[in-house]
Scaffold this active site. Structure first.
Site, PDB file in Angstrom:
ATOM      1  N   CYS A 184      61.693  51.280  22.428  1.00 19.20           N
ATOM      2  CA  CYS A 184      62.477  50.615  21.379  1.00 19.20           C
ATOM      3  C   CYS A 184      63.472  51.562  20.701  1.00 19.20           C
ATOM      4  O   CYS A 184      64.567  51.142  20.329  1.00 19.20           O
ATOM      5  CB  CYS A 184      61.565  49.963  20.350  1.00 19.20           C
ATOM      6  SG  CYS A 184      60.404  51.073  19.540  1.00 19.20           S
ATOM      7  N   ASP A 379      66.669  43.096  17.190  1.00 17.61           N
ATOM      8  CA  ASP A 379      65.314  43.482  17.576  1.00 17.61           C
ATOM      9  C   ASP A 379      65.233  43.774  19.074  1.00 17.61           C
ATOM     10  O   ASP A 379      65.475  42.877  19.887  1.00 17.61           O
ATOM     11  CB  ASP A 379      64.358  42.343  17.203  1.00 17.61           C
ATOM     12  CG  ASP A 379      62.910  42.693  17.451  1.00 17.61           C
ATOM     13  OD1 ASP A 379      62.628  43.850  17.789  1.00 17.61           O
ATOM     14  OD2 ASP A 379      62.053  41.807  17.297  1.00 17.61           O
ATOM     15  N   HIS A 381      62.530  44.338  20.791  1.00 23.62           N
ATOM     16  CA  HIS A 381      61.170  44.171  21.290  1.00 23.62           C
ATOM     17  C   HIS A 381      60.963  42.938  22.155  1.00 23.62           C
ATOM     18  O   HIS A 381      59.850  42.723  22.647  1.00 23.62           O
ATOM     19  CB  HIS A 381      60.193  44.157  20.111  1.00 23.62           C
ATOM     20  CG  HIS A 381      60.113  45.467  19.390  1.00 23.62           C
ATOM     21  ND1 HIS A 381      60.952  45.776  18.338  1.00 23.62           N
ATOM     22  CD2 HIS A 381      59.331  46.545  19.589  1.00 23.62           C
ATOM     23  CE1 HIS A 381      60.676  46.990  17.905  1.00 23.62           C
ATOM     24  NE2 HIS A 381      59.701  47.483  18.646  1.00 23.62           N
TER      25      HIS A 381
END
Length: 500
Positions: A184, A379, A381
């Protein structure tokens, strides 16, 4: 891309082999001490019930015509095979649904509950240097005000998104074909660099077109971030460039090491590529150090250093070039010192703003905007299959590189270890940035994020996280050395400063 690493490594760096560091658990799984571990058994229980229900449903469902033909066969083996095929189909669907749900639950455990959309607040939204005025009173006749929310959403969805990918070729000598659970920070930093390339090549006002064909420059930028060594800014090449900072497939990395890795990768590429063919056509300057000597202090942006970086990038041809500024910071120990929050918010008002690489401990995100106390972020993820975008395919499907879901977290809840980015197109833009940064530091009530100076203060000694300095109150953690001011030492009113 192997060429520039081989040529540069021969003269600049001692080589380190990339190893599979699966023994180093990604901190994204356990770094949130406040979360309850009871969520996962409950989720597993519900998953089992859901799977059982589907299994019951499939045994009671009516077979299709093709299945009926198989079942009508006189052979018991044919009937057993038909049932087995149907069972496998449902099992695959259940496994896929449970896997997706588990990844989202893991993300929510680390980042907190998913918060999406824009609240009813009418406060201004700042997105990478652009202000959007949100008004509920359209009778004012102000088009910018009445259309502010729609314009913000279009701008947000035009930012390039980098997420976990699965299914690419194994990285180096490892067995990793996905960066799920550990990549990430690399993806967040890729997003920041992708935005600077968009701003440089297409301008801040660029928006993703609704219809094809797409801009050639935009497609080429996406190609630069493909998941193979052939793409200059792939995670493969980032891992190679970050050997000196312990980057390895399967392990997590902090913001400081990530900034230094981009500086190293940019130098490798610069040395191996003609000046007119540079994929990152700008100097890269990591702003770190301390102006207050052994006790530490805010990082100092040295104007002479910035000029030197520009001169080196142009190989002495010009005195100034576009420049990417990366400022890694530690703004507290376990949480951000509240005194820094106003300054962090103000950085998004700079026209040169590139946002923040940061998030919750062990779960990096790319923060692109603020409104009141909220931080809007992209994001990384979500897990998506690997895609290959050819540099000349203007009809490519680029939907996986953008997101229409607007997520936000409280700004005071992000990890104190973070990195801020700025892009200055020319010398005038850089001078404007320095003026804004100096004014911000002067208004910080003694807690500046960083300061600006013409030259280094040579009378002061500087510290670096790679040095083995061990003085009272200084400890090394996650590539940062953090100064902890204790009451016993008479520093009860001092802030936690960084030594970078």
């Amino acid at each position: 891309m192997k060429g520039f690493f081989e040529r540069a490594a021969a003269s600049k760096c001692s080589s380190k082999s990339l190893t599979d560091t699966s023994s180093r658990c990604p901190p994204s799984v356990s770094s949130d001490p406040g979360s309850s571990t009871s969520k996962f058994p409950k989720a597993s229980l519900w998953s089992s019930i859901f799977a059982s229900a589907l299994s019951f449903f499939e045994t009671r469902s009516e077979p299709s015509d093709s299945e009926n033909k198989a079942v009508r066969s006189d052979s018991p083996a044919c009937e057993k095979k038909a049932i087995h095929i149907r069972h496998n189909g449902w099992t695959a669907a259940v496994k896929k649904a449970v896997a997706i749900g588990s990844m989202r639950r893991l993300q929510e455990r680390v980042l907190g509950s998913s918060r999406t959309g824009v609240s009813s607040s009418t406060s201004d939204i700042w997105l990478l240097g652009v202000c959007y005025k949100i008004s509920q009173d359209e009778s004012l006749g102000d088009a910018d005000s009445s259309n502010g929310l729609a314009a913000f959403e279009q701008d947000f969805s035009s930012r390039i998104l980098m997420t976990y990918r699965k299914g690419f070729n194994a990285i180096g000598d490892s067995k990793y074909t996905s960066d799920v659970g550990w990549g990430c920070m690399l993806r967040s930093s890729q997003m920041l660099v992708a935005q600077v390339l968009l701003f440089h090549r297409l301008g801040r006002s660029w928006r993703k077109p609704l219809q094809k064909s797409l801009d050639r420059e935009y497609i080429e930028i996406l190609h630069f971030f493909g998941d193979s060594e052939a793409s200059p800014f792939s995670i493969n090449n980032l891992l190679q460039a970050g050997n000196a900072y312990d980057l390895a497939a399967g392990s997590w990395v902090g913001p400081y090491a990530m900034c230094r890795t981009w500086e190293t990768l940019a130098r490798f590429i610069r040395e191996a590529t003609d000046l007119e063919d540079q994929p990152l056509p700008m100097a890269v300057y990591v702003v770190s150090g301390d102006e207050d000597g052994e006790r530490g202090g805010a990082p100092v942006l040295c104007i002479e250093d910035a000029s030197r970086h520009c001169l080196e990038f142009s190989r002495g041809q010009v005195s100034w070039t576009p420049i990417l500024l990366l400022v890694p910071l530690v703004l507290g120990l376990d949480k951000i010192n509240p005194r820094y929050i106003p300054s962090l918010q103000a950085t998004f008002m700079f026209p040169q703003s590139l946002g923040i690489v940061g998030g919750k401990p062990g779960a990096s995100t790319y923060i692109v905007g603020v409104q009141d106390e909220k931080a809007f972020f992209l994001d990384p993820h979500d897990v998506q299959p690997v895609v290959s975008v050819s540099s000349d395919n203007q009809e490519a499907d680029t939907s996986s590189y953008h997101c229409n879901i607007i997520r936000h977290i409280p700004l005071d809840s992000i990890d104190p270890s973070l990195a801020i980015g700025f892009y200055c197109r020319d010398k005038d833009d850089f001078d404007d940035f320095c003026c804004r940064a100096s004014n911000l530091a002067n208004k910080s009530n003694g807690a500046p994020l960083f300061t600006v100076a013409q030259k280094h203060n040579l009378s002061k000694t500087s510290s670096h996280p790679e040095s083995s300095v061990s003085t009272d109150g200084i400890r090394k953690e996650d590539s940062f050395a953090v100064v902890a001011m204790s009451d016993a030492e008479g520093h009860s009113h001092e802030d936690e400063w960084q030594l970078l």
